[in-house]
Design a protein around this motif. Structure first.
Motif, PDB file in Angstrom:
ATOM      1  N   ARG A  91       0.828  -1.211   0.000  1.00 46.88           N
ATOM      2  CA  ARG A  91       0.000   0.000   0.000  1.00 46.88           C
ATOM      3  C   ARG A  91       0.863   1.261   0.000  1.00 46.88           C
ATOM      4  O   ARG A  91       1.891   1.321   0.680  1.00 46.88           O
ATOM      5  N   ASP A  92       0.428   2.257  -0.761  1.00 46.66           N
ATOM      6  CA  ASP A  92       1.118   3.548  -0.810  1.00 46.66           C
ATOM      7  C   ASP A  92       0.925   4.268   0.522  1.00 46.66           C
ATOM      8  O   ASP A  92      -0.168   4.241   1.095  1.00 46.66           O
ATOM      9  N   LEU A  93       1.977   4.892   1.028  1.00 43.32           N
ATOM     10  CA  LEU A  93       1.891   5.620   2.302  1.00 43.32           C
ATOM     11  C   LEU A  93       1.100   6.920   2.191  1.00 43.32           C
ATOM     12  O   LEU A  93       0.664   7.475   3.188  1.00 43.32           O
ATOM     13  N   ASN A  94       0.919   7.414   0.961  1.00 36.99           N
ATOM     14  CA  ASN A  94       0.164   8.644   0.723  1.00 36.99           C
ATOM     15  C   ASN A  94      -0.928   8.340  -0.305  1.00 36.99           C
ATOM     16  O   ASN A  94      -0.852   8.794  -1.448  1.00 36.99           O
ATOM     17  N   PRO A  95      -1.947   7.573   0.086  1.00 36.91           N
ATOM     18  CA  PRO A  95      -2.928   7.106  -0.897  1.00 36.91           C
ATOM     19  C   PRO A  95      -3.725   8.228  -1.538  1.00 36.91           C
ATOM     20  O   PRO A  95      -4.135   9.171  -0.878  1.00 36.91           O
ATOM     21  N   GLN A  96      -3.933   8.069  -2.841  1.00 36.73           N
ATOM     22  CA  GLN A  96      -4.715   9.022  -3.624  1.00 36.73           C
ATOM     23  C   GLN A  96      -6.111   8.490  -3.927  1.00 36.73           C
ATOM     24  O   GLN A  96      -6.890   9.154  -4.605  1.00 36.73           O
ATOM     25  N   ALA A  97      -6.406   7.289  -3.438  1.00 29.59           N
ATOM     26  CA  ALA A  97      -7.712   6.647  -3.618  1.00 29.59           C
ATOM     27  C   ALA A  97      -7.860   5.634  -2.479  1.00 29.59           C
ATOM     28  O   ALA A  97      -6.872   5.296  -1.820  1.00 29.59           O
ATOM     29  N   PRO A  98      -9.092   5.136  -2.237  1.00 29.65           N
ATOM     30  CA  PRO A  98      -9.261   4.144  -1.173  1.00 29.65           C
ATOM     31  C   PRO A  98      -8.339   2.932  -1.330  1.00 29.65           C
ATOM     32  O   PRO A  98      -7.846   2.393  -0.344  1.00 29.65           O
ATOM     33  N   VAL A  99      -8.114   2.508  -2.564  1.00 29.24           N
ATOM     34  CA  VAL A  99      -7.115   1.478  -2.850  1.00 29.24           C
ATOM     35  C   VAL A  99      -6.005   2.159  -3.640  1.00 29.24           C
ATOM     36  O   VAL A  99      -6.250   2.736  -4.704  1.00 29.24           O
ATOM     37  N   HIS A 100      -4.811   2.154  -3.085  1.00 26.77           N
ATOM     38  CA  HIS A 100      -3.640   2.716  -3.772  1.00 26.77           C
ATOM     39  C   HIS A 100      -2.452   1.836  -3.405  1.00 26.77           C
ATOM     40  O   HIS A 100      -1.910   1.929  -2.310  1.00 26.77           O
ATOM     41  N   LEU A 115      11.395   1.834 -11.145  1.00 27.91           N
ATOM     42  CA  LEU A 115      10.155   1.447 -11.806  1.00 27.91           C
ATOM     43  C   LEU A 115       9.104   1.031 -10.781  1.00 27.91           C
ATOM     44  O   LEU A 115       9.394   0.253  -9.873  1.00 27.91           O
ATOM     45  N   HIS A 116       7.913   1.570 -10.910  1.00 27.33           N
ATOM     46  CA  HIS A 116       6.793   1.164 -10.067  1.00 27.33           C
ATOM     47  C   HIS A 116       5.484   1.499 -10.767  1.00 27.33           C
ATOM     48  O   HIS A 116       5.423   2.401 -11.591  1.00 27.33           O
ATOM     49  N   MET A 117       4.477   0.726 -10.427  1.00 26.15           N
ATOM     50  CA  MET A 117       3.148   0.937 -10.992  1.00 26.15           C
ATOM     51  C   MET A 117       2.185   1.237  -9.849  1.00 26.15           C
ATOM     52  O   MET A 117       2.192   0.551  -8.831  1.00 26.15           O
ATOM     53  N   HIS A 118       1.383   2.268 -10.037  1.00 25.34           N
ATOM     54  CA  HIS A 118       0.316   2.597  -9.091  1.00 25.34           C
ATOM     55  C   HIS A 118      -0.941   1.844  -9.531  1.00 25.34           C
ATOM     56  O   HIS A 118      -1.313   1.891 -10.701  1.00 25.34           O
ATOM     57  N   VAL A 119      -1.594   1.178  -8.594  1.00 27.35           N
ATOM     58  CA  VAL A 119      -2.889   0.543  -8.834  1.00 27.35           C
ATOM     59  C   VAL A 119      -3.878   1.288  -7.950  1.00 27.35           C
ATOM     60  O   VAL A 119      -3.751   1.283  -6.725  1.00 27.35           O
ATOM     61  N   LEU A 120      -4.833   1.970  -8.591  1.00 27.87           N
ATOM     62  CA  LEU A 120      -5.780   2.810  -7.863  1.00 27.87           C
ATOM     63  C   LEU A 120      -7.210   2.375  -8.136  1.00 27.87           C
ATOM     64  O   LEU A 120      -7.551   2.054  -9.274  1.00 27.87           O
ATOM     65  N   GLY A 121      -8.033   2.411  -7.098  1.00 30.22           N
ATOM     66  CA  GLY A 121      -9.441   2.068  -7.264  1.00 30.22           C
ATOM     67  C   GLY A 121     -10.195   2.296  -5.979  1.00 30.22           C
ATOM     68  O   GLY A 121      -9.706   2.902  -5.034  1.00 30.22           O
ATOM     69  N   GLY A 122     -11.418   1.784  -5.954  1.00 27.13           N
ATOM     70  CA  GLY A 122     -12.247   1.908  -4.765  1.00 27.13           C
ATOM     71  C   GLY A 122     -13.164   3.106  -4.776  1.00 27.13           C
ATOM     72  O   GLY A 122     -13.921   3.319  -3.826  1.00 27.13           O
ATOM     73  N   LYS A 123     -13.100   3.903  -5.821  1.00 23.74           N
ATOM     74  CA  LYS A 123     -13.997   5.046  -6.013  1.00 23.74           C
ATOM     75  C   LYS A 123     -13.916   5.450  -7.476  1.00 23.74           C
ATOM     76  O   LYS A 123     -12.977   5.057  -8.177  1.00 23.74           O
ATOM     77  N   PRO A 124     -14.885   6.227  -7.960  1.00 20.80           N
ATOM     78  CA  PRO A 124     -14.765   6.736  -9.329  1.00 20.80           C
ATOM     79  C   PRO A 124     -13.512   7.612  -9.445  1.00 20.80           C
ATOM     80  O   PRO A 124     -13.266   8.466  -8.594  1.00 20.80           O
ATOM     81  N   LEU A 125     -12.726   7.366 -10.461  1.00 28.43           N
ATOM     82  CA  LEU A 125     -11.469   8.085 -10.642  1.00 28.43           C
ATOM     83  C   LEU A 125     -11.627   9.120 -11.743  1.00 28.43           C
ATOM     84  O   LEU A 125     -11.711   8.777 -12.923  1.00 28.43           O
ATOM     85  N   GLY A 126     -11.667  10.376 -11.364  1.00 26.19           N
ATOM     86  CA  GLY A 126     -11.821  11.457 -12.330  1.00 26.19           C
ATOM     87  C   GLY A 126     -10.507  11.817 -12.969  1.00 26.19           C
ATOM     88  O   GLY A 126      -9.444  11.298 -12.633  1.00 26.19           O
ATOM     89  N   GLU A 127     -10.565  12.706 -13.916  1.00 27.16           N
ATOM     90  CA  GLU A 127      -9.356  13.201 -14.563  1.00 27.16           C
ATOM     91  C   GLU A 127      -8.500  13.957 -13.558  1.00 27.16           C
ATOM     92  O   GLU A 127      -9.001  14.519 -12.591  1.00 27.16           O
ATOM     93  N   GLY A 128      -7.207  13.948 -13.772  1.00 26.64           N
ATOM     94  CA  GLY A 128      -6.305  14.687 -12.916  1.00 26.64           C
ATOM     95  C   GLY A 128      -5.735  13.891 -11.768  1.00 26.64           C
ATOM     96  O   GLY A 128      -4.875  14.370 -11.041  1.00 26.64           O
ATOM     97  N   LEU A 129      -6.166  12.663 -11.577  1.00 28.38           N
ATOM     98  CA  LEU A 129      -5.643  11.819 -10.512  1.00 28.38           C
ATOM     99  C   LEU A 129      -4.459  11.038 -11.062  1.00 28.38           C
ATOM    100  O   LEU A 129      -4.595   9.934 -11.542  1.00 28.38           O
ATOM    101  N   ILE A 130      -3.300  11.643 -11.072  1.00 25.06           N
ATOM    102  CA  ILE A 130      -2.105  10.991 -11.603  1.00 25.06           C
ATOM    103  C   ILE A 130      -0.992  11.150 -10.584  1.00 25.06           C
ATOM    104  O   ILE A 130      -0.311  12.174 -10.550  1.00 25.06           O
ATOM    105  N   PRO A 131      -0.806  10.156  -9.699  1.00 23.76           N
ATOM    106  CA  PRO A 131       0.224  10.253  -8.676  1.00 23.76           C
ATOM    107  C   PRO A 131       1.627  10.102  -9.237  1.00 23.76           C
ATOM    108  O   PRO A 131       1.824   9.544 -10.309  1.00 23.76           O
ATOM    109  N   ALA A 132       2.596  10.587  -8.501  1.00 26.04           N
ATOM    110  CA  ALA A 132       4.002  10.498  -8.919  1.00 26.04           C
ATOM    111  C   ALA A 132       4.558   9.178  -8.484  1.00 26.04           C
ATOM    112  O   ALA A 132       5.573   8.748  -8.867  1.00 26.04           O
TER     113      ALA A 132
END
Length: 114
Positions: free
Chosen positions: A29-38, A97-114
């Motif tokens: 899990r990401d320490l600074n989540p941008q979605a309920p699942v990150h 190299l790393h991949m973010h897997v995000l979900g758990g809510k509708p993901l609108g435009e602009g949600l692009i984590p570093a």
């Protein structure tokens, strides 16, 4: 790479709870989540980014990790987003190299984590 935070996590030098692990990658899990699942999917071997001659077996492990994480976190059916930033101009802040897997809510435009 001795000072790489993701190398240290992936190789067990920094404790983390892995949602997936095989011989090539880990997912946590990401320490600074941008979605309920990150969740981050990170190769154990250091590769700077997606175009750094990453072996096919590592990419296959990343795919398997995404599938397992999506199932485990309950987002396989509802949908999720996978993001790999490549280079500073794309917002990559950890040069491993790393991949973010995000979900758990509708993901609108602009949600692009570093």
């Amino acid at each position: 790479m001795s000072d790489c935070i993701f190398c240290k996590i992936a190789n067990g030098e920094i404790p983390s709870e892995f949602l997936f692990e095989d011989e090539n990658v880990v997912a946590f899990r990401d320490l600074n989540p941008q979605a309920p699942v990150h969740v981050l999917v990170v190769p154990k071997a250091h590769h700077e980014n997606f175009v750094d001659n990453v072996p096919a077996e590592t990419l296959a492990s990343m795919e398997a990790a995404v599938r397992a994480v999506a199932e485990k976190c309950g987002i396989a059916e509802t949908g999720f987003r996978c993001i790999m930033n490549t280079g500073t101009a794309a917002g990559q802040t950890v040069m491993h190299l790393h991949m973010h897997v995000l979900g758990g809510k509708p993901l609108g435009e602009g949600l692009i984590p570093a």
